[in-house]
Scaffold this motif. Structure first.
Motif, PDB file in Angstrom:
ATOM      1  N   LYS A   1       0.850  -1.193   0.000  1.00  0.00           N
ATOM      2  CA  LYS A   1       0.000   0.000   0.000  1.00  0.00           C
ATOM      3  C   LYS A   1       0.880   1.235   0.000  1.00  0.00           C
ATOM      4  O   LYS A   1       1.920   1.253   0.683  1.00  0.00           O
ATOM      5  CB  LYS A   1      -0.933   0.025   1.227  1.00  0.00           C
ATOM      6  CG  LYS A   1      -1.868   1.254   1.202  1.00  0.00           C
ATOM      7  CD  LYS A   1      -2.863   1.319   2.356  1.00  0.00           C
ATOM      8  CE  LYS A   1      -3.703   2.598   2.247  1.00  0.00           C
ATOM      9  NZ  LYS A   1      -4.542   2.872   3.405  1.00  0.00           N
TER      10      LYS A   1
ATOM     11  N   PHE B   1       0.585   5.677   0.261  1.00  0.00           N
ATOM     12  CA  PHE B   1      -0.256   6.804   0.662  1.00  0.00           C
ATOM     13  C   PHE B   1       0.092   8.040  -0.145  1.00  0.00           C
ATOM     14  O   PHE B   1       1.262   8.334  -0.368  1.00  0.00           O
ATOM     15  CB  PHE B   1      -0.023   7.138   2.146  1.00  0.00           C
ATOM     16  CG  PHE B   1      -0.677   6.186   3.107  1.00  0.00           C
ATOM     17  CD1 PHE B   1      -1.916   6.482   3.667  1.00  0.00           C
ATOM     18  CD2 PHE B   1      -0.054   5.004   3.470  1.00  0.00           C
ATOM     19  CE1 PHE B   1      -2.526   5.611   4.560  1.00  0.00           C
ATOM     20  CE2 PHE B   1      -0.652   4.125   4.360  1.00  0.00           C
ATOM     21  CZ  PHE B   1      -1.892   4.429   4.908  1.00  0.00           C
TER      22      PHE B   1
ATOM     23  N   HIS C   1      -3.945   4.911  -1.346  1.00  0.00           N
ATOM     24  CA  HIS C   1      -4.794   5.834  -0.588  1.00  0.00           C
ATOM     25  C   HIS C   1      -4.735   7.173  -1.306  1.00  0.00           C
ATOM     26  O   HIS C   1      -3.692   7.834  -1.344  1.00  0.00           O
ATOM     27  CB  HIS C   1      -4.294   5.970   0.854  1.00  0.00           C
ATOM     28  CG  HIS C   1      -5.115   6.923   1.672  1.00  0.00           C
ATOM     29  ND1 HIS C   1      -5.586   6.608   2.931  1.00  0.00           N
ATOM     30  CD2 HIS C   1      -5.564   8.181   1.436  1.00  0.00           C
ATOM     31  CE1 HIS C   1      -6.291   7.624   3.408  1.00  0.00           C
ATOM     32  NE2 HIS C   1      -6.270   8.601   2.517  1.00  0.00           N
TER      33      HIS C   1
ATOM     34  N   HIS D   1     -10.786   2.387  -0.286  1.00  0.00           N
ATOM     35  CA  HIS D   1     -11.755   3.229   0.441  1.00  0.00           C
ATOM     36  C   HIS D   1     -12.297   4.418  -0.368  1.00  0.00           C
ATOM     37  O   HIS D   1     -12.180   5.566   0.024  1.00  0.00           O
ATOM     38  CB  HIS D   1     -11.249   3.667   1.821  1.00  0.00           C
ATOM     39  CG  HIS D   1      -9.824   4.167   1.903  1.00  0.00           C
ATOM     40  ND1 HIS D   1      -9.328   5.112   1.077  1.00  0.00           N
ATOM     41  CD2 HIS D   1      -8.816   3.860   2.769  1.00  0.00           C
ATOM     42  CE1 HIS D   1      -8.071   5.362   1.410  1.00  0.00           C
ATOM     43  NE2 HIS D   1      -7.738   4.600   2.431  1.00  0.00           N
TER      44      HIS D   1
HETATM   45 ZN    ZN Z   1      -5.933   4.618   3.524  1.00  0.00          ZN
END
Ligand code: ZN
Ligand code: DUC
Ligand code: ZN
Length: 484
Positions: free
Chosen positions: A159, A161, A191, A247
């Motif tokens: 992941k 960001f 993200h 998300h």
């Molecule tokens: Zn996140």
């Protein structure tokens, strides 16, 4: 469907239930032997234990591929769940596997970060777990040497960001990370929020003395998410690498995914219960109550909720995950820490939801006729297994698969309370919500870990799962991997 003769003796048989997978719904008994599904047939009677599933759906256990447990969360702040309480709560809510995050500190090797997270999880998990690697320091060593070896060892997702000082990567760093991922086959989750815009807005509201929880939502607007989503997708296009946009909270970000797919990009999309059930008005709650709903991206408005439902129904979202990121509310180490009481920017970001994800989607989605049972299984289990390299061992009811099974009673009516969820947080955003449908039994590799809302196996027998490549990168890899 029958693969074995009636003479075979099983450890367990689930009788009289309706099996539901991502593609089919059929009446069948399920024979379990040595932790795996060994038979799907009528009238399986020879077993040490017979489980009566009359009136129940026999579904793959939930796989929640977006869960935060025992993560450092800033000075003086303690995440409310460790691997014990988090996997306990997950089991009670119908899950048999969670994918959590292993956070690299700046200057730290990924191997060292993994050593620490394995130590946190070892011997504490009630269900199976696996880690995504959060890359915060994409040095040439990390991307060129560590990552290929780690992917080969079964750590196949990372992941990155675009927001938060200390975590965010610059665009050139994101490109380098995506490029490394393409070469290795790792799947990258992004993200997407524009940090500079957020920082600018925080300054502007701060100057006006606007520091209550509601300004968390005001300083992270839809445009900041949309812009970052577009940028992430463009960067992925530039280096021809699949990504998961995690998300997603609103229509505009969702439409970016749709458009990228129309351009031919391999993209997966994820949304979460908070974007179906909450709005920014929840952050407006009296006094500091709004702190309970502070998460990023923030909940939006009714129109955004409708858009997220549409995305689940129409397949823009492959994944429905909790983004469980729990902090206690009334606690100096939680939401109402000393600085958080005075300014929203110090309220830790995240809400609990690992136990409520499945009941909410079952009740609001299946029971209200928005999605069918097969789509429910796809977005809560099967697609997580496929995208994160666990399929077909996990995420389906099939011969040879792990006997990770949730028995659902579609008629059970439950009013959610914090107490029943057995997580470490002292609140749930869904207190008092009435749901129809409940996972009355959850099995992990043939062992019942939760039954009727209670944990019933205290052995903490969850295993760490090394994973294969994602269905998304495996296919993309044919022409791409090893190039450049
Ligand atoms: Zn996140
Ligand atoms: N991002 C997440 O994925 N979870 C919680 C907080 C955040 O910013
Ligand atoms: Zn998260």
């Amino acid at each position: 469907m029958s693969q074995k003769g009636p003479a075979m003796r099983f450890d367990k048989v689930i009788r009289y239930g309706t099996v539901v997978t991502a593609s089919d719904t059929f009446k069948s008994d399920v024979g379990i032997k040595e932790g795996r599904i060994a038979a799907l047939a009528g009238a399986l009677t020879e077993a040490d234990e017979i489980i009566d599933a009359t009136g129940l759906y026999v579904m793959p256990g939930g796989i929640d591929s977006h869960v935060h447990l025992d993560q450092p969360s800033g000075e003086g702040i303690v995440m409310a769940d460790d691997f014990e309480s988090g996997t306990r709560s997950a089991a009670i809510g119908g899950n048999s596997t969670v994918l959590t995050f292993c956070m690299q500190e700046k200057g730290q090797s990924l191997r060292e970060a993994l050593r620490l997270y394995h130590a946190k999880a070892e011997g504490r998990c009630h269900i199976d777990v696996s880690f995504h690697l959060v890359v915060t320091d994409p040095t040439p060593e990390v991307l060129g040497q560590e990552l290929p070896a780690l992917v080969a060892d079964g750590y196949t997702s990372i992941k990155v960001f675009m927001t938060y000082d200390g975590l965010r990567l610059r665009d050139d760093e994101i490109l380098a990370t995506l490029d490394a991922a393409r070469r290795t086959g790792a799947l990258v989750m992004v993200h997407c929020e524009n940090e500079d815009a957020i920082r600018y807005l925080i300054g502007r509201h701060e100057a006006e003395g606007q520091v209550e929880p509601r300004y968390h939502a005001a300083t992270r607007p839809i445009a900041a998410e949309r812009e970052a989503t577009h940028r992430a997708l463009s960067l992925a296009e530039i280096v021809d690498t699949p990504v998961v946009i995690v998300h997603v909270s609103n229509r505009q970000a969702m439409e970016e995914i749709r458009r990228a797919r129309q351009r031919g990009q391999k993209i997966a999309g994820e949304t979460c219960p908070q974007y179906l059930m909450l709005t920014s008005e929840d952050l407006d709650a009296d006094a500091l109550e709004g702190a309970k709903y502070v998460c990023s991206p923030p909940p939006r408005d009714k129109e955004s909720q409708s858009a997220c439902w549409e995305g689940i129904e129409q397949g823009v979202f492959d994944l429905f995950a909790s983004d469980h990121c729990p902090f206690r509310f009334d606690d100096p180490a939680g939401k109402l820490n000393e600085k958080g009481r005075r300014h929203f920017r110090w309220i830790p970001n995240g809400i609990p939801g690992v136990a409520t994800r499945l009941p909410i989607l079952f009740s609001e989605g299946v029971m209200k006729g928005r999605i069918d049972l097969n789509r429910f299984v796809a977005v809560t289990s099967t697609n997580h297994a496929k995208l994160y390299g666990l399929y077909p061992r996990k995420g389906t009811i099939a011969i040879g698969a792990d006997a990770d099974i949730a028995l659902w009673d579609p008629d059970m009516q439950i009013t959610l309370t914090n107490e029943m969820l057995r997580h470490g947080a002292d609140y749930t955003p869904y207190e008092g919500l009435a749901v129809r449908g409940w996972p009355v039994r959850v099995m992990v590799r043939g062992t019942t870990v939760a039954k009727d809302g209670h944990l019933c196996d205290s052995r903490r027998g969850g295993s760490y799962l090394h994973r294969t490549l994602s269905s998304l990168t495996r296919n993309a890899g044919n022409g791409n991997r090893n190039r450049g």
